[in-house]
Design a protein around this motif. Structure first.
Motif, mmCIF file in Angstrom:
data_model
loop_
_atom_site.group_PDB
_atom_site.id
_atom_site.type_symbol
_atom_site.label_atom_id
_atom_site.label_comp_id
_atom_site.label_asym_id
_atom_site.label_seq_id
_atom_site.Cartn_x
_atom_site.Cartn_y
_atom_site.Cartn_z
ATOM 1 N N ALA A 9 0.841 -1.201 0.000
ATOM 2 C CA ALA A 9 0.000 0.000 0.000
ATOM 3 C C ALA A 9 0.872 1.246 0.000
ATOM 4 O O ALA A 9 0.597 2.223 -0.711
ATOM 5 C CB ALA A 9 -0.931 -0.008 1.213
ATOM 6 N N ASN A 10 1.939 1.228 0.781
ATOM 7 C CA ASN A 10 2.855 2.357 0.838
ATOM 8 C C ASN A 10 3.519 2.573 -0.513
ATOM 9 O O ASN A 10 3.630 3.710 -0.986
ATOM 10 C CB ASN A 10 3.907 2.099 1.923
ATOM 11 C CG ASN A 10 4.768 3.283 2.174
ATOM 12 O OD1 ASN A 10 5.600 3.621 1.347
ATOM 13 N ND2 ASN A 10 4.585 3.910 3.328
ATOM 14 N N GLU A 11 3.920 1.509 -1.155
ATOM 15 C CA GLU A 11 4.562 1.620 -2.463
ATOM 16 C C GLU A 11 3.587 2.166 -3.503
ATOM 17 O O GLU A 11 3.961 2.971 -4.360
ATOM 18 C CB GLU A 11 5.123 0.270 -2.911
ATOM 19 C CG GLU A 11 5.868 0.314 -4.209
ATOM 20 C CD GLU A 11 7.108 1.200 -4.182
ATOM 21 O OE1 GLU A 11 7.589 1.559 -5.276
ATOM 22 O OE2 GLU A 11 7.609 1.544 -3.102
ATOM 23 N N ALA A 12 2.325 1.735 -3.440
ATOM 24 C CA ALA A 12 1.319 2.267 -4.361
ATOM 25 C C ALA A 12 1.171 3.769 -4.173
ATOM 26 O O ALA A 12 1.050 4.520 -5.147
ATOM 27 C CB ALA A 12 -0.019 1.564 -4.140
ATOM 28 N N GLY A 13 1.210 4.227 -2.933
ATOM 29 C CA GLY A 13 1.136 5.655 -2.650
ATOM 30 C C GLY A 13 2.330 6.409 -3.208
ATOM 31 O O GLY A 13 2.187 7.508 -3.767
ATOM 32 N N ALA A 18 4.470 10.032 -7.361
ATOM 33 C CA ALA A 18 5.422 10.286 -8.449
ATOM 34 C C ALA A 18 4.675 10.608 -9.740
ATOM 35 O O ALA A 18 5.066 11.517 -10.483
ATOM 36 C CB ALA A 18 6.329 9.068 -8.647
ATOM 37 N N GLY A 19 3.571 9.900 -9.997
ATOM 38 C CA GLY A 19 2.791 10.156 -11.202
ATOM 39 C C GLY A 19 2.134 11.532 -11.192
ATOM 40 O O GLY A 19 2.106 12.217 -12.210
ATOM 41 N N VAL A 20 1.628 11.928 -10.036
ATOM 42 C CA VAL A 20 0.999 13.247 -9.918
ATOM 43 C C VAL A 20 2.034 14.341 -10.156
ATOM 44 O O VAL A 20 1.783 15.313 -10.884
ATOM 45 C CB VAL A 20 0.329 13.415 -8.539
ATOM 46 C CG1 VAL A 20 -0.052 14.862 -8.276
ATOM 47 C CG2 VAL A 20 -0.892 12.514 -8.434
ATOM 48 N N LEU A 21 3.212 14.196 -9.555
ATOM 49 C CA LEU A 21 4.265 15.195 -9.745
ATOM 50 C C LEU A 21 4.704 15.282 -11.201
ATOM 51 O O LEU A 21 4.912 16.372 -11.736
ATOM 52 C CB LEU A 21 5.457 14.894 -8.836
ATOM 53 C CG LEU A 21 5.200 15.109 -7.342
ATOM 54 C CD1 LEU A 21 6.372 14.564 -6.526
ATOM 55 C CD2 LEU A 21 4.954 16.572 -7.039
ATOM 56 N N THR A 22 4.824 14.138 -11.854
ATOM 57 C CA THR A 22 5.205 14.122 -13.263
ATOM 58 C C THR A 22 4.128 14.796 -14.119
ATOM 59 O O THR A 22 4.434 15.639 -14.969
ATOM 60 C CB THR A 22 5.436 12.679 -13.750
ATOM 61 O OG1 THR A 22 6.511 12.118 -12.991
ATOM 62 C CG2 THR A 22 5.783 12.637 -15.224
ATOM 63 N N ALA A 23 2.864 14.437 -13.872
ATOM 64 C CA ALA A 23 1.758 15.013 -14.647
ATOM 65 C C ALA A 23 1.644 16.521 -14.440
ATOM 66 O O ALA A 23 1.269 17.248 -15.350
ATOM 67 C CB ALA A 23 0.443 14.333 -14.267
ATOM 68 N N ALA A 24 2.015 16.969 -13.236
ATOM 69 C CA ALA A 24 1.928 18.402 -12.929
ATOM 70 C C ALA A 24 3.141 19.168 -13.438
ATOM 71 O O ALA A 24 3.185 20.392 -13.359
ATOM 72 C CB ALA A 24 1.783 18.601 -11.428
#
Length: 67
Positions: A9-13, A18-24
């Protein structure tokens, strides 16, 4: 095969962050460290069989008898 645990669960978070930061486009943000989990070699044959069944449109072996 993935096992449910607090670690996964921690790794999924971490990966989601990381995906949100990349998309932003947050290139100035520190990198989010992610980790590769342990893959038990004993499951390699089962995973390969599961991929092949999915490719052929067959149900998972544990779902084959269910309706």
């Amino acid at each position: 095969m993935d096992f449910t645990s607090m670690e996964t669960a921690n790794e999924a978070g971490r990966r989601a962050a990381a995906g949100v930061l990349t998309a932003a486009g947050a290139s100035e943000a520190p990198e989010v460290r992610t980790f590769r989990g342990y893959e038990a070699p004993e499951f390699a044959v089962l995973k390969r069989e599961d991929r092949e069944r999915r490719r052929r449109g067959l149900p998972h072996v544990l779902d084959a008898g269910r309706r």
